[in-house]
Write an enzyme that holds these catalytic residues in place. Sequence first.
Site, short mmCIF file in Angstrom:
data_model
loop_
_atom_site.label_atom_id
_atom_site.label_comp_id
_atom_site.label_asym_id
_atom_site.label_seq_id
_atom_site.Cartn_x
_atom_site.Cartn_y
_atom_site.Cartn_z
N THR A 70 32.07 39.90 36.74
CA THR A 70 32.27 38.47 37.02
C THR A 70 30.93 37.77 37.19
OG1 THR A 70 34.41 38.92 38.03
CG2 THR A 70 33.33 36.85 38.67
N HIS A 200 32.42 49.70 37.71
CA HIS A 200 33.68 50.32 38.13
C HIS A 200 34.65 50.53 36.97
CE1 HIS A 200 36.59 46.82 38.46
NE2 HIS A 200 35.47 46.14 38.44
N CYS A 323 43.46 40.88 37.95
CA CYS A 323 43.20 39.68 38.75
C CYS A 323 44.32 38.64 38.60
CB CYS A 323 41.86 39.08 38.40
SG CYS A 323 41.60 38.91 36.67
#
Length: 381
Positions: A70, A200, A323
Amino acid sequence: MIYLDNSATTQPHPQVIDTMKRTMEAYYGNPSSLHRLGVEAENVLKQARQIAAHALQKKPTEIFFTSGGTESNNTAIKGVAMRYRERGRHIITSQIEHASVLDVCKQLEEFGYDVTYLPVNKEGRVSLEDVKQAMRPDTILVSIMHVNNELGTIQPINQIGTYLKLFPKVIFHVDAVQSFGKVPLRINEWGVDLLSLSAHKFHGPRGVGILVKRENMLIEPLLKGGGQESGLRSGTENIPGIAGMAKAMRLIEETATQDMSRLKEMQQRLREGIQQIPGCIINSPETEAAPHIINISVLGMKAEVLLHALEAEGFCVSTRSACSAKSDEPSPVLVATGMSREQAKSSLRISLGKQNTMDDVEKFLVALQTCKNRILPYTKV
Ligand SMILES: Cc1ncc(COP(=O)(O)O)c(C=O)c1O
């Protein structure tokens, strides 16, 4: 539990955990400090940068550590928009980008930028022709993801990058969060100026990532402060996270070819098995697709109900991007492919990782068939 939600996040590799633990214990100095502990921490940082540069075939000076995908996407897009606002205010992206690209573009629209959101075909792929059509004299940035996180579709990054070489002033950003370690990445050859990664997603730790920035190209920093990361990303460096990410990158370098073919074999078996279950449709394309994602729809069945039934059988899968998983609306990515709302609402994403085995796949296929037979008569999309 058999974890099949590796697009949302992956299980950190035991060696990554070990590296992070050792780094936290031994290298807790601030890399900006002048004393020995500071210098030692700085050396860990330098070494991690070299490992990342080697894995990505870039120079260490082109690697910038961030807090993840992000932040890398935000820095890339806002950094270009702010730096080159006098040159132009037009940005090209696609309708199926991750929220950390789409929402940044929407935010920039509020500040007077003009954004073209390219459509995709039924496989979820952008066309070079559409990129060409969208180009304007005031275009400053093209931002297209490498692998789509819901469908696994590989975008024609090579073609787009090669075309954009004709426009040296137009910057090319690629969100490669879902592709690193899964499909070959040729940043230099494809003419990519900025590229985002997140640890991740490749068995590294959460909260750390990379923005690759081509040498001698300037963008505005998002985070100002102590001037770390050559002034592009201020903030005391996350040394354990960065060391853990470097370890994960090194592991990928060692096993990428073997991992990719294992993933491909498991995906192929999933395909065959799912095709044999009546009412199951495979939404992911068969070719030009990443080996770790397979998106399916079980017609007539609400995805969430199936997800929880599979969970009760011991499997973790997802309905879409993590998300936005809690939204009731069908996935905009699937809708953009022209799929009906019903099909999109009954979609599940199964995503594989390094730790999965063919046995996991076989067990999953049995569970899918069982859950479908058990629930279908009682459910409505
Ligand atoms: C394609 C893509 N881009 C960006 C991100 C955001 O990465 P992070 O979770 O590291 O912020 C994700 C995460 O789901 C993703 O799949």
